[in-house]
Design a protein around this motif. Structure first.
Motif, PDB file in Angstrom:
ATOM      1  N   GLU A  44       0.655  -1.245  -0.025  1.00 11.52           N
ATOM      2  CA  GLU A  44      -0.020  -0.150   0.138  1.00 11.52           C
ATOM      3  C   GLU A  44       0.900   1.071   0.040  1.00 11.52           C
ATOM      4  N   ALA A  45       1.846   1.216   0.722  1.00  9.67           N
ATOM      5  CA  ALA A  45       2.748   2.429   0.915  1.00  9.67           C
ATOM      6  C   ALA A  45       3.422   2.745  -0.400  1.00  9.67           C
ATOM      7  N   LEU A  46       4.089   1.564  -0.989  1.00  8.10           N
ATOM      8  CA  LEU A  46       4.775   1.650  -2.398  1.00  8.10           C
ATOM      9  C   LEU A  46       3.759   2.236  -3.368  1.00  8.10           C
ATOM     10  N   ALA A  47       2.510   1.896  -3.352  1.00 10.29           N
ATOM     11  CA  ALA A  47       1.402   2.212  -4.154  1.00 10.29           C
ATOM     12  C   ALA A  47       1.248   3.753  -4.166  1.00 10.29           C
ATOM     13  N   ALA A  48       1.548   4.101  -2.948  1.00 12.95           N
ATOM     14  CA  ALA A  48       1.382   5.633  -2.740  1.00 12.95           C
ATOM     15  C   ALA A  48       2.329   6.544  -2.853  1.00 12.95           C
ATOM     16  N   GLY A  49       3.534   5.824  -3.335  1.00  9.44           N
ATOM     17  CA  GLY A  49       4.821   6.704  -3.807  1.00  9.44           C
ATOM     18  C   GLY A  49       5.542   6.594  -2.610  1.00  9.44           C
ATOM     19  N   ILE A  50       5.560   5.875  -1.591  1.00  8.12           N
ATOM     20  CA  ILE A  50       6.412   5.975  -0.366  1.00  8.12           C
ATOM     21  C   ILE A  50       7.189   4.635  -0.675  1.00  8.12           C
ATOM     22  N   ASN A  51       8.401   4.815  -0.601  1.00  5.27           N
ATOM     23  CA  ASN A  51       9.215   3.898  -0.716  1.00  5.27           C
ATOM     24  C   ASN A  51      10.484   3.597   0.401  1.00  5.27           C
ATOM     25  N   GLU A  52      10.320   4.245   1.458  1.00  4.60           N
ATOM     26  CA  GLU A  52      11.158   4.095   2.639  1.00  4.60           C
ATOM     27  C   GLU A  52      10.332   3.845   4.007  1.00  4.60           C
ATOM     28  N   ILE A  53      10.436   2.581   4.430  1.00  6.58           N
ATOM     29  CA  ILE A  53       9.819   1.987   5.486  1.00  6.58           C
ATOM     30  C   ILE A  53      10.537   2.200   6.707  1.00  6.58           C
ATOM     31  N   ILE A  54       9.900   2.605   7.766  1.00  2.00           N
ATOM     32  CA  ILE A  54      10.706   2.658   9.086  1.00  2.00           C
ATOM     33  C   ILE A  54       9.630   1.874  10.030  1.00  2.00           C
ATOM     34  N   LEU A  55      10.140   0.694  10.425  1.00  8.23           N
ATOM     35  CA  LEU A  55       9.613  -0.310  11.372  1.00  8.23           C
ATOM     36  C   LEU A  55      10.016   0.012  12.568  1.00  8.23           C
ATOM     37  N   VAL A  56       8.952   0.264  13.582  1.00  5.84           N
ATOM     38  CA  VAL A  56       9.132   0.581  15.060  1.00  5.84           C
ATOM     39  C   VAL A  56       8.900  -0.950  15.615  1.00  5.84           C
ATOM     40  N   THR A  57       9.940  -1.566  15.991  1.00  7.19           N
ATOM     41  CA  THR A  57       9.635  -2.856  16.596  1.00  7.19           C
ATOM     42  C   THR A  57      10.203  -3.442  17.895  1.00  7.19           C
ATOM     43  N   ARG A  58      10.466  -4.381  18.182  1.00  9.11           N
ATOM     44  CA  ARG A  58      10.969  -4.841  19.493  1.00  9.11           C
ATOM     45  C   ARG A  58      11.354  -6.343  19.449  1.00  9.11           C
ATOM     46  N   GLN A  59      11.856  -6.725  20.622  1.00 10.09           N
ATOM     47  CA  GLN A  59      12.547  -8.028  20.643  1.00 10.09           C
ATOM     48  C   GLN A  59      11.363  -9.049  20.322  1.00 10.09           C
ATOM     49  N   GLY A  60      11.815  -9.971  19.762  1.00  6.94           N
ATOM     50  CA  GLY A  60      10.826 -11.103  18.972  1.00  6.94           C
ATOM     51  C   GLY A  60      10.095 -10.992  17.958  1.00  6.94           C
ATOM     52  N   LYS A  61      10.440  -9.777  17.278  1.00 10.06           N
ATOM     53  CA  LYS A  61       9.803  -9.462  15.744  1.00 10.06           C
ATOM     54  C   LYS A  61      10.695  -9.654  14.788  1.00 10.06           C
ATOM     55  N   SER A  62      11.864 -10.214  14.722  1.00  7.62           N
ATOM     56  CA  SER A  62      12.712 -10.389  13.737  1.00  7.62           C
ATOM     57  C   SER A  62      12.120 -11.030  12.388  1.00  7.62           C
ATOM     58  N   ALA A  63      10.964 -11.683  12.609  1.00  2.00           N
ATOM     59  CA  ALA A  63      10.583 -12.533  11.489  1.00  2.00           C
ATOM     60  C   ALA A  63      10.043 -11.172  10.607  1.00  2.00           C
ATOM     61  N   ILE A  64       9.552 -10.194  10.756  1.00  3.34           N
ATOM     62  CA  ILE A  64       9.237  -8.988   9.956  1.00  3.34           C
ATOM     63  C   ILE A  64      10.240  -8.589   9.133  1.00  3.34           C
ATOM     64  N   GLU A  65      11.356  -8.351   9.878  1.00 11.55           N
ATOM     65  CA  GLU A  65      12.463  -7.865   9.170  1.00 11.55           C
ATOM     66  C   GLU A  65      13.214  -8.987   7.839  1.00 11.55           C
ATOM     67  N   ASP A  66      12.945 -10.240   8.461  1.00  8.50           N
ATOM     68  CA  ASP A  66      13.586 -11.430   7.697  1.00  8.50           C
ATOM     69  C   ASP A  66      12.462 -11.622   6.473  1.00  8.50           C
ATOM     70  N   HIS A  67      11.338 -11.263   6.766  1.00  8.58           N
ATOM     71  CA  HIS A  67      10.664 -11.406   5.322  1.00  8.58           C
ATOM     72  C   HIS A  67      10.959 -10.503   4.301  1.00  8.58           C
ATOM     73  N   PHE A  68      11.451  -9.368   4.631  1.00 14.21           N
ATOM     74  CA  PHE A  68      11.853  -8.559   3.320  1.00 14.21           C
ATOM     75  C   PHE A  68      13.304  -8.427   3.011  1.00 14.21           C
ATOM     76  N   ASP A  69      14.241  -9.573   3.797  1.00 10.44           N
ATOM     77  CA  ASP A  69      15.341  -9.445   3.433  1.00 10.44           C
ATOM     78  C   ASP A  69      15.643 -10.718   2.465  1.00 10.44           C
ATOM     79  N   ALA A  70      16.696 -10.691   1.836  1.00 13.34           N
ATOM     80  CA  ALA A  70      17.202 -11.791   0.846  1.00 13.34           C
ATOM     81  C   ALA A  70      17.358 -13.100   1.496  1.00 13.34           C
ATOM     82  N   HIS A  71      16.829 -14.162   0.522  1.00 18.38           N
ATOM     83  CA  HIS A  71      17.196 -15.536   1.042  1.00 18.38           C
ATOM     84  C   HIS A  71      18.170 -16.207   0.162  1.00 18.38           C
ATOM     85  N   TYR A  72      19.280 -16.100   0.080  1.00 19.10           N
ATOM     86  CA  TYR A  72      20.211 -16.345  -1.011  1.00 19.10           C
ATOM     87  C   TYR A  72      19.969 -18.236  -1.257  1.00 19.10           C
ATOM     88  N   GLU A  73      20.068 -18.722  -0.079  1.00 18.43           N
ATOM     89  CA  GLU A  73      19.821 -20.371  -0.293  1.00 18.43           C
ATOM     90  C   GLU A  73      18.591 -20.533  -0.832  1.00 18.43           C
TER      91      GLU A  73
END
Length: 284
Positions: A44-73
């Motif tokens: 939704e943000a990308l469709a609005a022309g917003i391409n820089e996302i700041i996640l305000v997160t906490r311990q135990g939420k790393s799966a969110i960051e992992d989802h948008f990271d590369a998975h080379y294997e």
């Protein structure tokens, strides 16, 4: 004129309304049809022309960051097996123009505090969006209007803060933050006089409820810096917005054209999955 290029997405909540689903899985990673909730919101943000996302997160939420990271294997395995369609699907999760930055919210002190945690990642006088990921905002069936994009356009043309609203039944206004303004047409904005948190139906200034999309000036960060706790002994974003209006700055209610799905509770999440899956052609 500074364009809106950054969106703050608070993802540090416990997701108690989705328990036990969210006990070990971040609520933002719960799937809605074929992708996690957070991906819908970033798209939704990308469709609005917003391409820089700041996640305000906490311990135990790393799966969110992992989802948008590369998975080379995984990518190498799919490439060797010639699964090009799946490779394309993975590449669309994080297109080249998207950047994801994370900042921790050490203590849960309210939405205003979560937003302020990202203040140092903004330039002075830089406007920004706030997107609450519990609520999905989707176009009407057959439509392609991006309501958040329209809000960004309104900011660019007026320099007035924008708060997305939708009409709710009069007997349900007590559940929401309700804005005080002359009622705008869908896709348009109207100057706000104030906002009332969970009013009695007979005392509500309108039926227009705040639904978790904001376009705000950097001045909000300066106000949040010394914002005292409000309702629930938490630092409230709406209190800072009220102070902004008291300074004489224009804040407008933008009336959405699309549909909302409150995925922060089980009923709304099920409704989103059922409705959107059928619209995508799944036989359920």
């Amino acid at each position: 004129m500074t364009q809106v290029r950054k969106a703050i997405i608070p993802v540090a909540g416990f997701g108690t309304r989705l328990l036990p689903i969210s006990k070990a899985i971040p609520k933002e990673m719960v799937p809605v049809v074929d992708r996690p909730l957070i991906q819908h919101v970033v798209e939704e943000a990308l469709a609005a022309g917003i391409n820089e996302i700041i996640l305000v997160t906490r311990q135990g939420k790393s799966a969110i960051e992992d989802h948008f990271d590369a998975h080379y294997e995984l990518e190498e395995t799919l490439e060797k097996k010639g699964k090009d369609a799946l490779l394309k699907t993975l590449s669309e999760i994080a297109p080249p123009e998207l950047t994801i930055t994370s900042v921790r919210q050490a203590n849960a002190k309210g939405l205003g505090h979560a937003v302020y945690c990202a203040a140092h990642l903004l330039a002075a006088d830089e406007p920004f969006a706030v997107i609450l990921p519990d609520v999905l905002v989707k176009p009407q069936v057959g439509g392609d209007t991006c309501d958040l994009g329209r809000m960004v356009e309104r900011w660019s043309s007026t320099q007035a803060s924008q708060i997305m609203v939708e009409a709710v039944p009069q007997d349900e206004v007590y559940r929401y933050g309700i804005v005080d303004c002359d009622e705008p047409s869908a896709g348009e904005s109207a100057d706000m006089r104030g906002v009332v948190e969970k009013p009695k139906p007979e005392e509500a200034p309108s039926r227009l409820s705040v639904i978790g999309r904001y376009v705000l000036p950097y001045r909000i960060m300066e106000l949040l810096r010394d914002q005292p706790p409000g309702a629930g002994n938490e630092i409230q974003l709406t209190d800072a917005i009220d102070r902004l209006m008291q300074e004489g700055k224009t804040v407008q209610a933008f009336r959405m054209q699309g549909r909302t799905f409150d995925c922060g509770h089980v009923e709304g999440w099920l409704q989103a999955n059922t409705t959107l899956a059928r619209e995508a052609g799944y036989d359920i």
